[in-house]
Design a protein around this motif. Structure first.
Motif, PDB file in Angstrom:
ATOM      1  N   SER A 343     -31.001  21.736 -36.064  1.00  0.00           N
ATOM      2  CA  SER A 343     -31.051  23.180 -35.855  1.00  0.00           C
ATOM      3  C   SER A 343     -32.289  23.604 -35.071  1.00  0.00           C
ATOM      4  O   SER A 343     -32.263  24.577 -34.331  1.00  0.00           O
ATOM      5  N   TYR A 344     -33.371  22.850 -35.222  1.00  0.00           N
ATOM      6  CA  TYR A 344     -34.638  23.192 -34.568  1.00  0.00           C
ATOM      7  C   TYR A 344     -34.796  22.516 -33.205  1.00  0.00           C
ATOM      8  O   TYR A 344     -35.783  22.724 -32.503  1.00  0.00           O
ATOM      9  N   LEU A 345     -33.823  21.693 -32.817  1.00  0.00           N
ATOM     10  CA  LEU A 345     -33.924  20.905 -31.588  1.00  0.00           C
ATOM     11  C   LEU A 345     -33.443  21.701 -30.380  1.00  0.00           C
ATOM     12  O   LEU A 345     -32.421  22.393 -30.439  1.00  0.00           O
ATOM     13  N   SER A 346     -34.167  21.576 -29.272  1.00  0.00           N
ATOM     14  CA  SER A 346     -33.788  22.272 -28.045  1.00  0.00           C
ATOM     15  C   SER A 346     -32.653  21.536 -27.336  1.00  0.00           C
ATOM     16  O   SER A 346     -32.334  20.384 -27.656  1.00  0.00           O
ATOM     17  N   SER A 347     -32.075  22.173 -26.334  1.00  0.00           N
ATOM     18  CA  SER A 347     -30.953  21.582 -25.594  1.00  0.00           C
ATOM     19  C   SER A 347     -31.390  20.413 -24.721  1.00  0.00           C
ATOM     20  O   SER A 347     -30.561  19.602 -24.310  1.00  0.00           O
ATOM     21  N   LYS A 348     -32.683  20.292 -24.431  1.00  0.00           N
ATOM     22  CA  LYS A 348     -33.167  19.191 -23.592  1.00  0.00           C
ATOM     23  C   LYS A 348     -33.865  18.103 -24.403  1.00  0.00           C
ATOM     24  O   LYS A 348     -34.259  17.070 -23.863  1.00  0.00           O
ATOM     25  N   GLY A 349     -34.004  18.333 -25.697  1.00  0.00           N
ATOM     26  CA  GLY A 349     -34.845  17.445 -26.492  1.00  0.00           C
ATOM     27  C   GLY A 349     -34.118  16.369 -27.263  1.00  0.00           C
ATOM     28  O   GLY A 349     -32.892  16.221 -27.192  1.00  0.00           O
ATOM     29  N   ARG A 350     -34.915  15.599 -28.019  1.00  0.00           N
ATOM     30  CA  ARG A 350     -34.400  14.567 -28.898  1.00  0.00           C
ATOM     31  C   ARG A 350     -35.115  14.639 -30.234  1.00  0.00           C
ATOM     32  O   ARG A 350     -36.298  14.980 -30.309  1.00  0.00           O
ATOM     33  N   ALA A 351     -34.391  14.256 -31.273  1.00  0.00           N
ATOM     34  CA  ALA A 351     -34.991  14.087 -32.596  1.00  0.00           C
ATOM     35  C   ALA A 351     -34.805  12.638 -33.009  1.00  0.00           C
ATOM     36  O   ALA A 351     -33.712  12.082 -32.881  1.00  0.00           O
ATOM     37  N   ALA A 352     -35.886  12.004 -33.479  1.00  0.00           N
ATOM     38  CA  ALA A 352     -35.826  10.634 -33.980  1.00  0.00           C
ATOM     39  C   ALA A 352     -36.227  10.667 -35.455  1.00  0.00           C
ATOM     40  O   ALA A 352     -37.368  11.022 -35.788  1.00  0.00           O
ATOM     41  N   ILE A 353     -35.274  10.324 -36.325  1.00  0.00           N
ATOM     42  CA  ILE A 353     -35.452  10.507 -37.762  1.00  0.00           C
ATOM     43  C   ILE A 353     -35.221   9.198 -38.501  1.00  0.00           C
ATOM     44  O   ILE A 353     -34.182   8.541 -38.308  1.00  0.00           O
ATOM     45  N   VAL A 354     -36.164   8.811 -39.351  1.00  0.00           N
ATOM     46  CA  VAL A 354     -35.983   7.627 -40.191  1.00  0.00           C
ATOM     47  C   VAL A 354     -35.041   7.992 -41.332  1.00  0.00           C
ATOM     48  O   VAL A 354     -35.233   9.003 -42.010  1.00  0.00           O
ATOM     49  N   CYS A 355     -34.008   7.170 -41.546  1.00  0.00           N
ATOM     50  CA  CYS A 355     -32.983   7.490 -42.544  1.00  0.00           C
ATOM     51  C   CYS A 355     -32.685   6.311 -43.469  1.00  0.00           C
ATOM     52  O   CYS A 355     -32.769   5.150 -43.064  1.00  0.00           O
ATOM     53  N   PHE A 356     -32.301   6.652 -44.691  1.00  0.00           N
ATOM     54  CA  PHE A 356     -31.840   5.656 -45.652  1.00  0.00           C
ATOM     55  C   PHE A 356     -30.451   5.176 -45.201  1.00  0.00           C
ATOM     56  O   PHE A 356     -29.588   5.988 -44.863  1.00  0.00           O
ATOM     57  N   PRO A 357     -30.187   3.867 -45.201  1.00  0.00           N
ATOM     58  CA  PRO A 357     -28.929   3.340 -44.645  1.00  0.00           C
ATOM     59  C   PRO A 357     -27.660   3.890 -45.294  1.00  0.00           C
ATOM     60  O   PRO A 357     -26.623   4.017 -44.635  1.00  0.00           O
ATOM     61  N   GLY A 358     -27.723   4.218 -46.582  1.00  0.00           N
ATOM     62  CA  GLY A 358     -26.531   4.639 -47.297  1.00  0.00           C
ATOM     63  C   GLY A 358     -25.854   5.870 -46.729  1.00  0.00           C
ATOM     64  O   GLY A 358     -24.628   6.032 -46.854  1.00  0.00           O
ATOM     65  N   ILE A 359     -26.614   6.743 -46.082  1.00  0.00           N
ATOM     66  CA  ILE A 359     -26.022   7.987 -45.578  1.00  0.00           C
ATOM     67  C   ILE A 359     -25.047   7.727 -44.427  1.00  0.00           C
ATOM     68  O   ILE A 359     -24.260   8.599 -44.074  1.00  0.00           O
ATOM     69  N   PHE A 360     -25.090   6.541 -43.850  1.00  0.00           N
ATOM     70  CA  PHE A 360     -24.253   6.256 -42.693  1.00  0.00           C
ATOM     71  C   PHE A 360     -22.868   5.719 -43.052  1.00  0.00           C
ATOM     72  O   PHE A 360     -22.018   5.579 -42.174  1.00  0.00           O
ATOM     73  N   TYR A 361     -22.646   5.422 -44.331  1.00  0.00           N
ATOM     74  CA  TYR A 361     -21.323   4.893 -44.690  1.00  0.00           C
ATOM     75  C   TYR A 361     -20.720   5.513 -45.943  1.00  0.00           C
ATOM     76  O   TYR A 361     -19.539   5.340 -46.218  1.00  0.00           O
ATOM     77  N   ARG A 362     -21.511   6.267 -46.726  1.00  0.00           N
ATOM     78  CA  ARG A 362     -20.954   6.837 -47.952  1.00  0.00           C
ATOM     79  C   ARG A 362     -19.935   7.933 -47.641  1.00  0.00           C
ATOM     80  O   ARG A 362     -19.970   8.543 -46.565  1.00  0.00           O
ATOM     81  N   GLY A 363     -19.059   8.193 -48.588  1.00  0.00           N
ATOM     82  CA  GLY A 363     -18.019   9.196 -48.403  1.00  0.00           C
ATOM     83  C   GLY A 363     -18.461  10.575 -48.836  1.00  0.00           C
ATOM     84  O   GLY A 363     -19.646  10.887 -48.878  1.00  0.00           O
ATOM     85  N   GLY A 364     -17.501  11.448 -49.156  1.00  0.00           N
ATOM     86  CA  GLY A 364     -17.798  12.779 -49.655  1.00  0.00           C
ATOM     87  C   GLY A 364     -18.443  13.679 -48.620  1.00  0.00           C
ATOM     88  O   GLY A 364     -18.098  13.651 -47.428  1.00  0.00           O
ATOM     89  N   ALA A 365     -19.403  14.478 -49.070  1.00  0.00           N
ATOM     90  CA  ALA A 365     -20.072  15.449 -48.195  1.00  0.00           C
ATOM     91  C   ALA A 365     -20.778  14.764 -47.029  1.00  0.00           C
ATOM     92  O   ALA A 365     -20.801  15.283 -45.907  1.00  0.00           O
ATOM     93  N   GLU A 366     -21.326  13.580 -47.288  1.00  0.00           N
ATOM     94  CA  GLU A 366     -22.062  12.883 -46.222  1.00  0.00           C
ATOM     95  C   GLU A 366     -21.111  12.443 -45.106  1.00  0.00           C
ATOM     96  O   GLU A 366     -21.482  12.487 -43.923  1.00  0.00           O
ATOM     97  N   GLN A 367     -19.903  12.061 -45.461  1.00  0.00           N
ATOM     98  CA  GLN A 367     -18.921  11.702 -44.436  1.00  0.00           C
ATOM     99  C   GLN A 367     -18.552  12.933 -43.606  1.00  0.00           C
ATOM    100  O   GLN A 367     -18.408  12.848 -42.372  1.00  0.00           O
ATOM    101  N   LYS A 368     -18.396  14.071 -44.254  1.00  0.00           N
ATOM    102  CA  LYS A 368     -18.054  15.304 -43.541  1.00  0.00           C
ATOM    103  C   LYS A 368     -19.168  15.714 -42.581  1.00  0.00           C
ATOM    104  O   LYS A 368     -18.898  16.209 -41.472  1.00  0.00           O
ATOM    105  N   ILE A 369     -20.423  15.497 -42.992  1.00  0.00           N
ATOM    106  CA  ILE A 369     -21.549  15.821 -42.105  1.00  0.00           C
ATOM    107  C   ILE A 369     -21.571  14.871 -40.913  1.00  0.00           C
ATOM    108  O   ILE A 369     -21.822  15.281 -39.773  1.00  0.00           O
ATOM    109  N   ARG A 370     -21.306  13.592 -41.165  1.00  0.00           N
ATOM    110  CA  ARG A 370     -21.236  12.635 -40.051  1.00  0.00           C
ATOM    111  C   ARG A 370     -20.138  13.038 -39.075  1.00  0.00           C
ATOM    112  O   ARG A 370     -20.310  12.943 -37.851  1.00  0.00           O
TER     113      ARG A 370
END
Length: 520
Positions: A343-370
């Motif tokens: 939401s805070y990222l500009s149209s020309k920019g990039r965000a690099a975020i360290v993430c816990f691996p589980g958010i990339f494969y779990r179901g439910g709300a996290e799948q909908k966000i993906r």
């Protein structure tokens, strides 16, 4: 002595001080006194250098407080953000520390005066509370005033002995490096709590380069969970100052860590008007809404922390979360930080975020966000890193790179978790400059490299239930030795035949020996 040797020698001295002076005080608790004293010395010398203005005939520390006019004070505060009288300078206090029976209260008064000097000026919020964690009256220093003063005097004296050479030139870099060295060592020794406020420099370098890749200039760089500011400062270290036009912005929920971040900015010679670090809960009390968007966002938010989530019905209408149509789970706020950054990222920019691996494969709300992120083409790259790179956790984390200006609808996956992409050290693994360069080249080229990098079209990810795990798309290299069963079987038969021959030969030799013994 080379600059590298000088820095290494200085770091050894500083850590020796930290171990020597803490005594019965826990190292983690005592960090504020060593870090605070180092900061006190820095701003004293920084301020003296500014007042003297290169005039060798002036030594600010030797002047009397009475010679300071209101105009001098006003001009200094507008420029530096704070004011220190000659009598309040670190050098003068350290000089008489051993015989000062009111050292602890004198220091408390000086710190309060430095902070209050900014009252009514634009720098007020940047200076306010900087010394709040340097409690000179705490029983952690000793049970009596004498004991407190003795320990404080020891810290002051030992920090005063450190040789930073002249203030100009490398001196500033040495101060900043010394401060980060102390923070990183305290983080390493603090376990989990250390990892929550400090991102190792080698990982920070990679994240900063990802966020600022191919941007000739950015308006400002932002970290929504900035800790001690280590990620923001890597952007400064590895890019020319002019590329970041409006400075460094961050928010931090922990008050002590918030103070560390502001001190860290000053210690890296970032003036008060070039940084904006705020205290508060980024998810429920976000700052800088009127200052977005940001061209570069870097972040290492806490992994899988609880948050209010759906218990606050207003959040689903929040501009940051509403587009996804669902909130991150109450027990796992990871994607709340991701959506906030987006939401805070500009149209020309990039965000690099360290993430816990589980958010990339779990179901439910996290799948909908993906699904929301992929369908809207915001996910540029997912990078799997090696295990044990961070303080307090051995897990192999991922870096999620978000972009609003992708040239196609492919998502890139990079597997940098193998032994070719990290170096083993005693306590943690590290990324060398070569490892970072390899990852950045793959990120830049977006070419498919067997067992390392692959770009996947939107349709394939959608068909795979929006799974964004790197291992789902980049096949790991099989390091097992290929074995030809027929060849192995033939070899075994040959060995059996040879063993049988050896047994016959041995039996013949034994029989011959036994026959000779009987004749005798």
């Amino acid at each position: 002595m080379t600059s590298t040797q000088q820095r290494a020698a200085l770091q050894r001295q500083i850590w020796a001080i930290a171990n020597d002076v803490r005594g019965s005080v826990d190292g983690w608790d005592f960090k504020q006194y060593v870090l605070g004293t180092l900061f006190y010395r820095f701003i004293s010398e920084n301020f003296s250098s500014y007042i003297e203005g290169g005039d060798e005939s002036i030594t600010y520390a030797e002047l009397g407080d009475e010679v300071i006019t209101d105009d001098i004070k006003d001009d200094a505060i507008k420029t530096k953000g704070y004011f220190i009288y000659p009598s309040q300078l670190f050098a003068n206090i350290a000089k008489g520390a051993n015989t000062n029976e009111s050292l602890n209260t004198d220091l408390a008064s000086i710190f309060a005066a430095i902070e209050s000097s900014a009252n009514g000026y634009p720098s007020e919020q940047d200076i306010k509370g900087l010394f709040a964690d340097f409690d000179t009256t705490s029983n952690r220093l000793g049970n009596t005033v004498k004991a407190k003063n003795e320990r404080l005097a020891k810290v002051l004296k030992r920090v005063a002995e450190l040789n930073f050479s002249d203030f100009e030139g490398s001196h500033i870099d040495l101060f900043g490096d010394a401060y980060e060295f102390l923070i990183s060592n305290y983080a390493a020794n603090a376990g989990k709590s250390g990892g929550e406020f400090f991102t190792p420099q080698h990982v920070s370098r990679l994240i900063a380069q990802l966020a600022m890749h191919k941007q000739t200039s950015v308006n400002k760089i932002y970290d929504p969970a900035c800790g001690s500011g280590s990620l923001l400062l890597q952007a400064k270290k590895h890019f020319d100052a002019h590329i970041i036009e409006d400075g460094f912005w961050g928010q931090e929920i922990n008050h002590t860590t918030y103070n560390l971040a502001r001190m860290n900015m000053f210690l890296h010679n970032i003036n008060y008007d070039k940084f904006n670090i705020q205290l508060g809960n980024t998810l429920t009390d976000p700052h800088f809404g009127d200052d977005k968007p940001f061209d570069a966002i870097v972040s290492n938010p806490p992994y899988s922390v609880k948050w209010i989530g759906s218990d606050d019905p207003t959040l689903i209408n929040d501009d940051r979360f509403a587009p996804a149509g669902v909130l991150a789970p109450k027990s796992k706020a990871d994607f709340a930080f991701v959506l906030h950054a987006l939401s805070y990222l500009s149209s020309k920019g990039r965000a690099a975020i360290v993430c816990f691996p589980g958010i990339f494969y779990r179901g439910g709300a996290e799948q909908k966000i993906r699904k929301y992120l992929v369908d809207n083409n915001y996910v540029e790259t997912v990078i799997s890193l090696a295990p044990n790179l961070f303080f307090g956790t051995t897990i192999a984390v991922n870096i999620l790179v978000l972009s609003k200006h992708k040239p196609d609808t492919h998502t890139q996956f990079i597997d940098a978790s193998g032994e070719a992409y990290f170096k083993k050290e005693t306590n943690t693994n590290v990324l060398t400059d070569k490892h970072i360069e390899d990852i950045m080249q793959a990120f830049d080229r977006k070419e498919n490299v067997e067992h390392f990098a692959k770009s996947i079209p939107h349709e394939k990810i959608a068909a795979n239930d929006y799974n964004l795990s790197v291992s789902s798309y980049v096949e790991a290299k099989d390091n097992r030795i290929a074995v030809d069963i027929r060849e192995l079987n033939a070899e075994l038969k040959s060995i059996v035949v040879r063993i049988d021959q050896l047994r016959l030969e041995i039996d013949a030799i034994v029989a011959e020996i036994e026959g000779g013994e009987l004749e005798t």
